[in-house]
Design an enzyme around this catalytic site. Structure first.
Site, mmCIF file in Angstrom:
data_model
loop_
_atom_site.group_PDB
_atom_site.id
_atom_site.type_symbol
_atom_site.label_atom_id
_atom_site.label_comp_id
_atom_site.label_asym_id
_atom_site.label_seq_id
_atom_site.Cartn_x
_atom_site.Cartn_y
_atom_site.Cartn_z
ATOM 1 N N ASP A 189 0.559 1.345 -7.013
ATOM 2 C CA ASP A 189 0.795 2.690 -6.536
ATOM 3 C C ASP A 189 1.096 3.560 -7.687
ATOM 4 O O ASP A 189 0.324 4.158 -8.351
ATOM 5 C CB ASP A 189 1.917 2.665 -5.833
ATOM 6 C CG ASP A 189 1.861 2.124 -4.803
ATOM 7 O OD1 ASP A 189 1.207 1.006 -4.560
ATOM 8 O OD2 ASP A 189 2.367 3.080 -2.929
ATOM 9 N N GLU A 417 13.029 -5.652 -3.848
ATOM 10 C CA GLU A 417 11.631 -5.183 -4.079
ATOM 11 C C GLU A 417 10.857 -5.606 -4.699
ATOM 12 O O GLU A 417 9.109 -6.234 -5.269
ATOM 13 C CB GLU A 417 11.309 -3.839 -3.735
ATOM 14 C CG GLU A 417 9.967 -2.899 -2.986
ATOM 15 C CD GLU A 417 10.228 -1.619 -3.483
ATOM 16 O OE1 GLU A 417 9.405 -0.890 -2.668
ATOM 17 O OE2 GLU A 417 11.332 -1.022 -3.014
#
Length: 450
Positions: A189, A417
């Site tokens: 992203d 993550e």
């Protein structure tokens, strides 16, 4: 979490692996919502597209049936034009729990002419097409259960429509590669790879939306307000076009990671089509064409890596991200490219074997940030893909060392993550689903054909 896998070498004992497998299983079961698996219970309370593909790859070692259901639920929200949306929203989750919310995307109204489903609200953009790879691996985990449930016949046509959508609607450069229309689409992203094309985007007014991500994560781990405002503007403009891929778009890029995974997925789709008695030839032709154009159009000989091509001026972007290493996972990648990529991976830009896993961006760049989302941290899913590519190219020692590092970092970070590539410190959300999923896969029988 007390470390069983010490920070030096992973101790490959049955006890350690049992503990790691049990912990990874706990994460995936805890993130199951009854129909699919959320990436996390906090920041990501819905179903994400490529996350669920990785989840299914891991779940197949626990329950092939649940792995099948993971993919089936995601694909049930596919649009009639073939796109698989990057988010399938859970209507039981309050609208304000995540932004951009269903009210922002307006899929069932703005996407009506593209065939957005009426029974589910989704986003309008896509993510990397790893689903056929996952479906084929899930089928092979238990072919008898797959046949009993009719899994492959149910997903084959949907996967074929998904790939045809990318071939027919996203070839915006006219050369055969799929283009991305938003930095969220390739999955990386906030990567510096997108800074140049993103810099042309007029940001949305900051008072026109509210960021929810900062309620769950440190601001230093997340995209800046300026970048986020540009993401919102791109998504809003796409929505307002009726999700028309042929409309003018401020951001149009051919990404090497996205297209490399599409090559591998087309080859997996061919196996699926063959298994259900359909013709695999179209998928194989698309895979062959994609692989050829990928090497012709996205190879950066100066940096010895694949690079994104900005369709605004039809030039390669002067960047080096982990997406440029992902063509290692292309079956049959010509030896000179595989050798060059491995050299780049072990060189100063990524320092494979010297840092934690695989940094998401060039360590030598001024844009590198070890903590901020995709601007440098090491992620578990891309490390798994690089590991898979190293094995496929015959670099088993490097692959095994990376495997050990992935397992160690997953344990010591609490299934984070992502991690700081220099220190291994956990960043982002803990108990993250695809981190647990790739651990389960890497703990499987190493003799299993991958």
């Amino acid at each position: 979490m007390t470390s069983l896998l010490r920070s030096g070498d992973v101790t490959d004992t049955d006890h350690d692996h049992r503990a790691l497998r049990a912990a990874a299983t706990r994460v995936l079961l805890g993130n199951w919502n009854g129909r699919g698996t959320v990436p996390s219970r906090s920041l990501y309370p819905h179903q994400w597209s490529w996350d669920s593909a990785f989840v299914a790859i891991g779940l197949r070692h626990l329950s092939p049936r649940r792995a099948q259901q993971e993919l089936e639920w995601l694909l049930s929200a596919q649009w009639a034009d073939g796109r698989v949306p990057h988010i399938v929203f859970n209507p039981a989750v309050p609208a304000g729990a995540y932004f951009p919310s269903p009210d922002f995307w307006q899929s069932s109204s703005a996407g009506r002419h593209r065939g957005a489903p009426a029974h589910a609200e989704t986003s309008g953009i896509v993510q990397p097409p790893v689903h056929a790879i996952a479906a084929w691996l899930v089928h092979r985990a238990d072919p008898r259960e797959s046949a009993r449930r009719g899994f492959l016949p149910r997903v084959a046509a949907r996967l074929d429509a998904w790939h045809r959508y990318l071939a027919d609607h996203r070839d915006l450069g006219g050369r055969g590669l799929a283009a991305i229309l938003h930095p969220w689409e390739p999955g990386l992203d906030n990567s510096p790879c997108w800074d140049i094309p993103l810099g042309r985007v007029t940001p949305a007014a900051e008072d026109s939306y509210r960021r929810v991500d900062l309620d769950h994560s440190a601001a230093g781990d997340r995209p800046t307000d300026l970048d986020y405002a540009r993401y919102v503007r791109l998504a809003r403009d796409y929505r307002d076009s009726g999700y028309d891929d042929a409309a003018p778009h401020a951001f149009q890029v051919e990404d090497p990671g996205f297209n490399a995974l599409l090559v591998a997925a087309e080859q997996a789709l061919a196996e699926i089509l063959r298994a259900v008695g359909a013709d695999p030839a179209p998928a194989l032709r698309r895979a062959e064409r994609l692989a050829t154009v990928l090497t012709e159009r996205l190879w950066d000989d100066e940096r010895r890596i694949f690079a994104p091509r900005d369709l605004h001026d039809d030039r390669l972007l002067p960047v080096a991200g982990v997406n440029g290493l992902l063509p290692l996972a292309v079956p049959g990648l010509p030896r000179p490219f595989a050798d060059a990529l491995e050299s780049t991976a072990t060189g100063e830009r990524f320092q494979l074997g010297q840092v934690h896993m695989v940094p998401s961006y060039d360590l030598t760049s001024e844009q590198f940030d070890p903590n901020r989302y995709w601007r440098g941290p090491s992620w578990f899913n891309t490390a798994w893909l690089v590991h898979r590519g190293l094995h496929a190219s015959g670099s088993t020692d490097a692959a095994d060392e990376l495997r050990a590092g992935i397992l160690r970092d997953a344990w010591t970070s609490g299934f984070a993550e992502y991690v700081n590539p220099r220190t291994g410190a956990a960043r982002g959300i803990r108990d993250f689903s695809w981190t647990a999923a790739v651990v389960l896969d890497l703990l499987s029988d190493p003799r299993e054909e991958r």
